[in-house]
Design an enzyme around this catalytic site. Structure first.
Site, PDB file in Angstrom:
ATOM      1  N   GLU A   1       0.829  -1.229   0.000  1.00  0.00           N
ATOM      2  CA  GLU A   1       0.000   0.000   0.000  1.00  0.00           C
ATOM      3  C   GLU A   1       0.856   1.269   0.000  1.00  0.00           C
ATOM      4  O   GLU A   1       0.648   2.170   0.823  1.00  0.00           O
ATOM      5  CB  GLU A   1      -0.963   0.005   1.192  1.00  0.00           C
ATOM      6  CG  GLU A   1      -2.053  -1.029   1.044  1.00  0.00           C
ATOM      7  CD  GLU A   1      -3.195  -0.908   2.059  1.00  0.00           C
ATOM      8  OE1 GLU A   1      -3.078  -0.123   3.024  1.00  0.00           O
ATOM      9  OE2 GLU A   1      -4.200  -1.610   1.878  1.00  0.00           O
TER      10      GLU A   1
ATOM     11  N   GLU B   1      -5.617  -8.131  -0.508  1.00  0.00           N
ATOM     12  CA  GLU B   1      -6.354  -7.814   0.731  1.00  0.00           C
ATOM     13  C   GLU B   1      -7.796  -7.546   0.339  1.00  0.00           C
ATOM     14  O   GLU B   1      -8.076  -6.633  -0.447  1.00  0.00           O
ATOM     15  CB  GLU B   1      -5.773  -6.589   1.443  1.00  0.00           C
ATOM     16  CG  GLU B   1      -4.443  -6.849   2.106  1.00  0.00           C
ATOM     17  CD  GLU B   1      -3.948  -5.677   2.953  1.00  0.00           C
ATOM     18  OE1 GLU B   1      -4.786  -4.971   3.558  1.00  0.00           O
ATOM     19  OE2 GLU B   1      -2.721  -5.471   2.991  1.00  0.00           O
TER      20      GLU B   1
HETATM   21  O1  AHR Z   1      -5.403  -5.722   6.865  1.00  0.00           O
HETATM   22  C1  AHR Z   1      -5.268  -4.599   7.681  1.00  0.00           C
HETATM   23  C2  AHR Z   1      -4.489  -3.469   7.016  1.00  0.00           C
HETATM   24  O2  AHR Z   1      -5.243  -2.986   5.936  1.00  0.00           O
HETATM   25  C3  AHR Z   1      -3.173  -3.841   6.379  1.00  0.00           C
HETATM   26  O3  AHR Z   1      -2.122  -3.813   7.290  1.00  0.00           O
HETATM   27  C4  AHR Z   1      -2.989  -2.763   5.351  1.00  0.00           C
HETATM   28  O4  AHR Z   1      -2.234  -3.202   4.250  1.00  0.00           O
HETATM   29  C5  AHR Z   1      -4.403  -2.359   4.989  1.00  0.00           C
HETATM   30  O5  AHR Z   1      -4.576  -0.991   5.028  1.00  0.00           O
END
Ligand code: AHR
Length: 503
Positions: free
Chosen positions: A173, A292
């Site tokens: 990210e 994610e």
């Molecule tokens: O999954 C929780 C968080 O969400 C992770 O650390 C990050 O990559 C995202 O913002």
């Protein structure tokens, strides 16, 4: 509600069902690692301190890959802290989650845990506070057989063989201002390209993932992918996508349609990647690592990080409790990932244990399944062979976020060798049942094996440690097949799976 019409035809192949679609994510965050997968002294702990009750649930969940060690955590992580004699490992501040990292679990423990769980590891390197040299060091530690300082260090730490890790995320990210070492797209793209080039000098056939956007709502979404891929196109294989959904301000209608956003996200990133490829006259296609995705109530107190002088070890963080509607959305997001199997080559439900997770644990106590466990486990177990594109003709309903969307959504898979067909469906209506007719005549002879549904008159019901079973998938009464046409009625806010056998 009029009857939704679905056609399942073995000729409408999108691509293979990939085990990597059923990936998950273990981050050093809250209790995901400590008292989640790792709890020495727990009654079920093995000789490594791995909770075997959790390992059993992970296997039942059907997880194919696990991404590690973050997440935001990776952008400040020194992987060397987590290897070697445990009593000599340093405690460090974890700035991402305002916690103390004891480093009693690290790369070697993670790889041993993956081997035990039958999971393919997917690693992320720190491109927040670190760069090329440290990424190369970690690659050497993990993948070189021996005869170099770091591969011999791994062997001395007990792992004679290199680790079977081919998928590597180039940071996490990096588009997000919250990220340690946040960068512009050009800055990140240049760094990712240099790291990728160097890593390929060690292992040419790695599968490398460049950071895409951390959501479609990011102001840089689209342009970020274009710039990053312009820098990295020939050097990476995948670009990441991250998406979290939740019900906001009581808008259940939009929430239940979250997969509409995921569909658009995948289509948009694919189009952007193809535009970069076209401009470069490249025959190569970039795939998506949706590494994610989940339901996450980020505004709730559960996600409030510690502050000030409070730097706890493994605090209760992001421990969302999922209700039946959340599980229906998770099931629908998996439908979206499957129907894009031509572009989505890897995906990770974020996360695996305790932290926005399908599996919860009590320290010293039991492990249990959240509602979201069920659609993931059943889809992972029964989606086999090839994904089939499924035209759905359904009534629409109005949403504030996505306009008019279909009430019913579905995807199917077909394992021609085993003669098995599976159809996964959702009814997004909050109040009304949806009658559905599935036309399966293209298969010739076909019979119903089972139909199961996850729903509850109160879709806000959620599991707890003391009652995680009173709402679970159950047989869908009334489902029947006649002359290749299957009829069923989906209850309001429901996820369902139908399994069939061809003659
Ligand atoms: O999954 C929780 C968080 O969400 C992770 O650390 C990050 O990559 C995202 O913002």
């Amino acid at each position: 509600m009029s009857t939704a019409q679905i056609t399942v035809d073995p000729g409408f192949v999108v691509g293979p069902v990939r085990r990597r679609t059923f990936g998950s994510f273990v981050e050093h965050l809250g209790r995901c690692v400590y008292t989640g997968i790792h709890e020495p002294g727990h009654p079920t702990a093995d000789e490594n301190g791995f909770r075997t009750d959790v390992l059993d649930l992970v296997r039942e969940l059907g997880v194919g890959t696990v991404r590690y060690p973050g997440g935001n955590f990776v952008s400040g992580y020194r992987w060397e802290d987590g290897v070697g004699p445990v009593d000599q490992r340093p405690r460090r501040l974890d700035l991402a989650w305002h916690s103390t990292e004891p480093n009693t679990f690290g790369v070697d423990e993670f790889m041993a845990w993956c081997a035990k769980a039958g999971i393919e590891p997917m690693m992320a390197v720190n491109l927040g506070t670190r760069g090329i040299a440290e990424a190369l060091d970690l690659l050497e530690y993990c993948t070189i057989a021996g005869g170099t300082a770091l591969s011999d260090a791994r062997r001395a730490n007990g792992a004679a063989d290199p680790y079977p890790v081919t998928m590597w995320c180039l940071g996490n990210e990096m588009d997000g201002p919250w990220q340690i070492g946040h960068k512009t797209a050009t800055e990140y793209g240049r760094l990712a390209a240099e790291v990728a080039r160097a890593m390929r000098m060690v292992q040419p056939d790695l599968e490398l993932v460049a950071c895409g956007s951390s959501g479609t709502a990011m102001p840089t979404f689209g342009e970020w992918e274009r710039e990053v891929l312009t820098e990295t196109y020939d050097l990476v294989d995948l670009i990441s996508a991250h998406a979290y959904y939740c019900e906001e301000d009581g808008d259940s209608a939009s929430f239940l349609a979250s997969a509409v956003n995921m569909d658009a996200f995948i289509t948009g990133v694919s189009a952007t990647a193809d535009a970069v490829g076209t401009a470069r006259k490249s025959a190569k296609q970039i795939h998506i690592s949706f590494d994610e995705w989940n339901v996450w109530y980020q505004q709730r107190v559960e996600s409030k990080v510690p502050e000030g002088d409070d730097w706890p070890v493994a605090p209760n963080l992001l421990e969302d409790r999922y209700n039946v509607a959340d599980a229906v959305v998770v099931g629908n997001l998996l439908i979206s990932l499957l129907r894009h199997t031509d572009r989505v080559h890897s995906a990770s439900l974020a996360q695996l244990v305790n932290v926005i997770a399908p599996i919860m644990t009590e320290p010293g106590g039991p492990a249990w399944r959240q509602t979201t466990f069920h659609p993931f486990a059943l889809t992972s177990r029964h989606a086999r062979g090839e994904v089939l594109r499924v035209p759905v003709r359904s009534e629409s309903y109005a949403t504030a976020k996505f306009g008019d969307v279909p009430v019913v959504d579905a995807v199917a898979t077909h394992d021609a060798d085993a003669g098995e067909v599976a159809v996964f469906l959702v009814n997004r209506s909050i109040a009304e049942p949806s009658p559905v007719e599935i036309d399966l005549r293209a298969f010739g002879g076909i019979e119903l094996v089972e139909a199961v549904v996850l729903s509850n008159p109160d879709h806000t019901w959620h599991a707890t440690a003391s009652d995680s079973t009173s709402v679970a998938p159950r047989p869908l009464d009334g489902a029947g097949i006649d002359a290749g046409r299957l009829s069923l009625v989906l209850p309001p806010v429901s996820w369902a799976m139908v399994r069939l056998r061809t003659a």
